[in-house]
Design a protein around this motif. Structure first.
Motif, PDB file in Angstrom:
ATOM      1  N   LYS A 294      39.675  75.901   4.737  1.00 26.21           N
ATOM      2  CA  LYS A 294      40.455  77.106   4.390  1.00 26.21           C
ATOM      3  C   LYS A 294      41.372  76.738   3.227  1.00 26.21           C
ATOM      4  O   LYS A 294      41.248  76.678   1.989  1.00 26.21           O
ATOM      5  CB  LYS A 294      41.396  77.372   5.730  1.00 26.21           C
ATOM      6  N   GLY A 295      42.676  76.384   3.564  1.00 26.51           N
ATOM      7  CA  GLY A 295      43.469  76.093   2.516  1.00 26.51           C
ATOM      8  C   GLY A 295      42.959  74.932   1.504  1.00 26.51           C
ATOM      9  O   GLY A 295      43.427  74.961   0.460  1.00 26.51           O
ATOM     10  N   LEU A 296      42.073  74.075   1.911  1.00 30.25           N
ATOM     11  CA  LEU A 296      41.694  72.831   1.201  1.00 30.25           C
ATOM     12  C   LEU A 296      40.413  73.257   0.278  1.00 30.25           C
ATOM     13  O   LEU A 296      40.014  72.488  -0.445  1.00 30.25           O
ATOM     14  CB  LEU A 296      41.207  71.589   2.082  1.00 30.25           C
ATOM     15  N   MET A 297      39.973  74.412   0.598  1.00 29.68           N
ATOM     16  CA  MET A 297      38.816  75.115  -0.594  1.00 29.68           C
ATOM     17  C   MET A 297      37.595  74.248  -0.456  1.00 29.68           C
ATOM     18  O   MET A 297      37.025  74.387  -1.417  1.00 29.68           O
ATOM     19  CB  MET A 297      39.647  75.185  -1.800  1.00 29.68           C
ATOM     20  N   VAL A 298      37.004  73.700   0.473  1.00 29.71           N
ATOM     21  CA  VAL A 298      35.901  72.824   0.721  1.00 29.71           C
ATOM     22  C   VAL A 298      35.167  73.496   1.688  1.00 29.71           C
ATOM     23  O   VAL A 298      35.487  73.889   2.597  1.00 29.71           O
ATOM     24  CB  VAL A 298      36.320  71.306   0.921  1.00 29.71           C
ATOM     25  N   PRO A 299      33.745  73.385   1.420  1.00 34.25           N
ATOM     26  CA  PRO A 299      32.812  73.799   2.400  1.00 34.25           C
ATOM     27  C   PRO A 299      33.090  73.318   3.820  1.00 34.25           C
ATOM     28  O   PRO A 299      33.626  72.037   3.838  1.00 34.25           O
ATOM     29  CB  PRO A 299      31.645  73.495   1.810  1.00 34.25           C
ATOM     30  N   PRO A 300      32.947  73.929   4.929  1.00 37.89           N
ATOM     31  CA  PRO A 300      33.173  73.636   6.308  1.00 37.89           C
ATOM     32  C   PRO A 300      32.309  72.502   6.387  1.00 37.89           C
ATOM     33  O   PRO A 300      31.391  71.952   6.065  1.00 37.89           O
ATOM     34  CB  PRO A 300      32.542  74.777   7.096  1.00 37.89           C
ATOM     35  N   GLY A 301      32.765  71.376   7.264  1.00 33.94           N
ATOM     36  CA  GLY A 301      32.146  70.097   7.708  1.00 33.94           C
ATOM     37  C   GLY A 301      33.044  68.946   7.938  1.00 33.94           C
ATOM     38  O   GLY A 301      32.586  67.926   8.460  1.00 33.94           O
ATOM     39  N   VAL A 302      34.176  69.091   7.502  1.00 30.29           N
ATOM     40  CA  VAL A 302      35.038  67.766   7.726  1.00 30.29           C
ATOM     41  C   VAL A 302      36.493  68.390   8.300  1.00 30.29           C
ATOM     42  O   VAL A 302      36.888  69.339   7.675  1.00 30.29           O
ATOM     43  CB  VAL A 302      35.190  67.206   6.317  1.00 30.29           C
ATOM     44  N   SER A 303      37.002  67.587   9.071  1.00 31.39           N
ATOM     45  CA  SER A 303      38.303  68.079   9.832  1.00 31.39           C
ATOM     46  C   SER A 303      39.101  66.808   9.777  1.00 31.39           C
ATOM     47  O   SER A 303      38.574  65.442   9.478  1.00 31.39           O
ATOM     48  CB  SER A 303      37.821  68.625  11.115  1.00 31.39           C
ATOM     49  N   PHE A 304      40.218  66.766  10.149  1.00 37.28           N
ATOM     50  CA  PHE A 304      41.490  65.799  10.071  1.00 37.28           C
ATOM     51  C   PHE A 304      42.185  65.823  11.377  1.00 37.28           C
ATOM     52  O   PHE A 304      42.617  67.164  11.754  1.00 37.28           O
ATOM     53  CB  PHE A 304      42.227  65.988   9.021  1.00 37.28           C
ATOM     54  N   VAL A 305      42.608  64.759  12.114  1.00 36.89           N
ATOM     55  CA  VAL A 305      43.562  64.527  13.013  1.00 36.89           C
ATOM     56  C   VAL A 305      44.667  63.453  12.565  1.00 36.89           C
ATOM     57  O   VAL A 305      44.344  62.505  12.113  1.00 36.89           O
ATOM     58  CB  VAL A 305      43.056  64.050  14.268  1.00 36.89           C
ATOM     59  N   TYR A 306      46.022  63.964  12.583  1.00 40.49           N
ATOM     60  CA  TYR A 306      47.204  63.440  12.106  1.00 40.49           C
ATOM     61  C   TYR A 306      47.754  62.938  13.188  1.00 40.49           C
ATOM     62  O   TYR A 306      48.049  63.590  14.068  1.00 40.49           O
ATOM     63  CB  TYR A 306      48.073  64.187  11.050  1.00 40.49           C
ATOM     64  N   PHE A 307      48.319  61.773  13.311  1.00 40.20           N
ATOM     65  CA  PHE A 307      49.180  61.339  14.464  1.00 40.20           C
ATOM     66  C   PHE A 307      50.045  60.248  13.936  1.00 40.20           C
ATOM     67  O   PHE A 307      50.019  59.473  13.222  1.00 40.20           O
ATOM     68  CB  PHE A 307      48.375  60.723  15.532  1.00 40.20           C
TER      69      PHE A 307
ATOM     70  N   PHE B  56      54.246  73.524   5.969  1.00 43.64           N
ATOM     71  CA  PHE B  56      54.284  72.736   7.079  1.00 43.64           C
ATOM     72  C   PHE B  56      54.574  71.372   6.735  1.00 43.64           C
ATOM     73  O   PHE B  56      54.145  70.659   5.636  1.00 43.64           O
ATOM     74  CB  PHE B  56      52.645  72.486   7.735  1.00 43.64           C
ATOM     75  N   GLU B  57      55.819  70.629   7.416  1.00 42.80           N
ATOM     76  CA  GLU B  57      56.389  69.293   7.451  1.00 42.80           C
ATOM     77  C   GLU B  57      55.888  68.473   8.583  1.00 42.80           C
ATOM     78  O   GLU B  57      56.980  68.797   9.484  1.00 42.80           O
ATOM     79  CB  GLU B  57      57.488  69.448   6.707  1.00 42.80           C
ATOM     80  N   MET B  58      54.773  67.837   8.650  1.00 38.24           N
ATOM     81  CA  MET B  58      54.896  67.264  10.070  1.00 38.24           C
ATOM     82  C   MET B  58      55.896  66.231  10.264  1.00 38.24           C
ATOM     83  O   MET B  58      56.307  66.172  11.423  1.00 38.24           O
ATOM     84  CB  MET B  58      53.527  66.169   9.740  1.00 38.24           C
ATOM     85  N   ASP B  59      56.282  65.345   9.688  1.00 41.19           N
ATOM     86  CA  ASP B  59      57.406  64.186   9.868  1.00 41.19           C
ATOM     87  C   ASP B  59      58.901  65.016  10.095  1.00 41.19           C
ATOM     88  O   ASP B  59      59.431  64.878  11.139  1.00 41.19           O
ATOM     89  CB  ASP B  59      57.422  63.174   8.942  1.00 41.19           C
ATOM     90  N   ALA B  60      59.012  65.851   9.191  1.00 37.32           N
ATOM     91  CA  ALA B  60      60.539  66.295   9.509  1.00 37.32           C
ATOM     92  C   ALA B  60      60.486  67.362  10.648  1.00 37.32           C
ATOM     93  O   ALA B  60      61.616  67.594  11.290  1.00 37.32           O
ATOM     94  CB  ALA B  60      60.707  67.419   7.898  1.00 37.32           C
TER      95      ALA B  60
ATOM     96  N   ASN C  93      49.593  58.434  10.225  1.00 39.36           N
ATOM     97  CA  ASN C  93      47.985  58.185  10.001  1.00 39.36           C
ATOM     98  C   ASN C  93      47.405  59.440   9.993  1.00 39.36           C
ATOM     99  O   ASN C  93      47.687  60.659  10.638  1.00 39.36           O
ATOM    100  CB  ASN C  93      47.648  57.628  11.498  1.00 39.36           C
ATOM    101  N   VAL C  94      46.179  59.498   9.377  1.00 38.43           N
ATOM    102  CA  VAL C  94      45.210  60.546   9.474  1.00 38.43           C
ATOM    103  C   VAL C  94      43.874  59.813   9.640  1.00 38.43           C
ATOM    104  O   VAL C  94      43.342  58.790   9.280  1.00 38.43           O
ATOM    105  CB  VAL C  94      45.099  61.295   7.963  1.00 38.43           C
ATOM    106  N   ALA C  95      42.888  60.434  10.796  1.00 38.54           N
ATOM    107  CA  ALA C  95      41.850  60.106  10.910  1.00 38.54           C
ATOM    108  C   ALA C  95      40.771  61.163  10.480  1.00 38.54           C
ATOM    109  O   ALA C  95      41.177  62.448  10.411  1.00 38.54           O
ATOM    110  CB  ALA C  95      41.534  59.889  12.482  1.00 38.54           C
TER     111      ALA C  95
ATOM    112  N   VAL D 284      51.000  65.126  16.899  1.00 38.91           N
ATOM    113  CA  VAL D 284      49.532  65.356  16.414  1.00 38.91           C
ATOM    114  C   VAL D 284      49.296  66.586  15.653  1.00 38.91           C
ATOM    115  O   VAL D 284      49.911  67.644  16.237  1.00 38.91           O
ATOM    116  CB  VAL D 284      48.691  65.217  17.733  1.00 38.91           C
ATOM    117  N   MET D 285      48.517  66.661  14.683  1.00 40.26           N
ATOM    118  CA  MET D 285      48.159  67.876  13.899  1.00 40.26           C
ATOM    119  C   MET D 285      46.569  67.740  13.613  1.00 40.26           C
ATOM    120  O   MET D 285      46.100  66.436  13.302  1.00 40.26           O
ATOM    121  CB  MET D 285      49.035  67.957  12.553  1.00 40.26           C
ATOM    122  N   VAL D 286      46.073  68.776  13.745  1.00 39.19           N
ATOM    123  CA  VAL D 286      44.714  68.967  13.289  1.00 39.19           C
ATOM    124  C   VAL D 286      44.630  69.734  12.349  1.00 39.19           C
ATOM    125  O   VAL D 286      45.175  70.894  12.299  1.00 39.19           O
ATOM    126  CB  VAL D 286      44.010  69.213  14.711  1.00 39.19           C
TER     127      VAL D 286
END
Length: 398
Positions: free
Chosen positions: A198-211, A182-186, A58-60, A191-193
């Motif tokens: 940065k690496g996604l190259m988009v202006p600041p303002g959106v973040s992600f939580v994987y679980f 980075f390989e979350m499942d392997a 999942n990602v939120a 949980v990953m944030v």
């Protein structure tokens, strides 16, 4: 003489350089947020965010910076009175721990200093001593942006598993996502944030939580999670607005779509390899400079160095002067020495950082290195010869 005319180069470790494709995608009028193209585009972004994280889970998505992702992740799995183990390699590890303390958690800190990676054995020893399983999570930073220390997350998971302790492994990939492998499942991360700037190259303002499912089960056991931070409706929405608990970050989504297209077109393995080669070019130059004079890489062990950011030591009298010369005379902005203050150097003037993440190529890095060398010459900072040539050889062999 001021030679800053032309394109300037923001070589700080985030916000990173934004591709023209991302800027063009965002330069548009507002879309309908109830139906139409934005809805399909968003679900495609969610799918591809999982691809970049190498996860089937999942990602939120949250409208907020990386600190927001820290709190969102913690709010779903930590209750007041819970204990978290915080192995730190710089200021961002401490910051995540402070966020947990602000939510009422007890923090056990394992401070590995500012020049080394997390030692999985020490973490395992701490967990093994917790026979009552009071520790609910380990908060590990993959790459600490302040020190440029990179930790071996797969080894950390293996060490944790060997203890049989049920603590969640929570990982901050804000600086490393889309740069360092980075390989979350392997790797067995629960949980990953991450964040978009940065690496996604988009202006600041959106973040992600994987679980994953283990973290989701922990969420189901929490007595109360605020409606805004709750990741369940965001990751599995019944209607579109639940993805964001309200209005979508419309233009960030268009930028993310363009950025993800660039990453997937290049290929994630190539993205990781490109960052590795460019980092090696920087290290080669720094090694040459370090033969004479005060400059040295903050992280000495190669396996512990980030491929996205490099933190450098150069002495209190040189760091800020060098940064300002590069910016004011040549149009190159370097990162400050964040979180590196000492009693002798309370403003971290003896430190600076190279950001080499996301939309970077060989000529940008070669230009960065040549400009820094020009600054050292202008500032009369002693340094060894052959740095640019050493970097060029790394690039030429790639």
């Amino acid at each position: 003489m001021d030679l800053t005319q032309g394109h300037t180069y923001l070589a700080i470790p985030g916000p990173s350089v934004m591709p023209e494709a991302v800027l063009r995608a965002m330069h548009r009028s507002a879309p309908n947020i109830y139906e139409g193209e934005l809805i399909d585009l968003t679900y495609g972004v969610v799918r591809d965010l999982k691809t970049v994280a190498r996860t089937a889970h999942n990602v939120a998505i949250y409208i907020g910076n990386g600190h927001a992702a820290w709190e969102a992740a913690l709010a779903n799995v930590i209750e007041p009175g819970d204990t978290v183990l915080v192995p730190t390699t710089g200021s961002f590890g401490h910051g995540w721990g402070e966020m947990a303390a602000g939510l009422g958690a007890e923090c056990e800190v394992l401070d590995f200093g500012r020049r080394t990676s997390i030692d999985p054995v020490c973490v395992a020893d701490a967990l093994a001593g917790d026979s009552a399983h009071k520790i609910k999570a380990v908060l590990a930073v993959h790459v600490d942006t302040s020190t440029s220390a990179r930790s071996d997350i797969a080894a950390l998971r293996k060490a944790m598993d060997a203890t049989g302790h049920p603590a969640l492994l929570m990982v901050d990939c804000i600086a490393s996502f889309g740069c360092d492998r980075f390989e979350m499942d392997a790797w067995g991360v629960d949980v990953m944030v991450a964040a978009c700037q940065k690496g996604l190259m988009v202006p600041p303002g959106v973040s992600f939580v994987y679980f994953n499912d283990k973290a989701a089960k922990r969420r189901s056991e929490i007595a109360r999670v605020s409606r805004y931070w709750d990741w369940t409706p965001r990751a599995n929405p019944e209607v579109y607005y639940q993805l964001f608990c309200g209005t979508a970050p419309t233009h960030h989504l268009y930028g993310l779509r363009a950025a993800l297209d660039l990453i997937l077109e290049e290929g994630l393995d190539h993205v990781w390899s490109r960052h590795e080669v460019l980092a090696q070019a920087i290290w080669a130059a720094c090694d040459a400079w370090s033969v004479v004079g005060p400059l040295e890489l903050n992280i000495q062990e190669i396996s512990g160095r980030s491929h996205a950011v490099t933190s450098l030591r150069i002495g209190q009298e040189h760091g800020t002067r060098l940064r300002r010369w590069c910016q004011d005379q040549a149009g190159l902005t370097l990162g400050i020495g964040l979180g590196m203050a000492t009693e002798e150097d309370p403003k971290s003037d003896g430190f600076f950082r190279f950001g080499h993440m996301g939309h970077v190529n060989a000529q940008m890095i070669m230009g960065l290195l040549a400009t820094v060398q020009a600054g050292m010459i202008a500032m009369d900072i002693p340094h060894g010869p052959g740095a640019v040539e050493a970097a060029a050889k790394v690039v030429a062999r790639a």
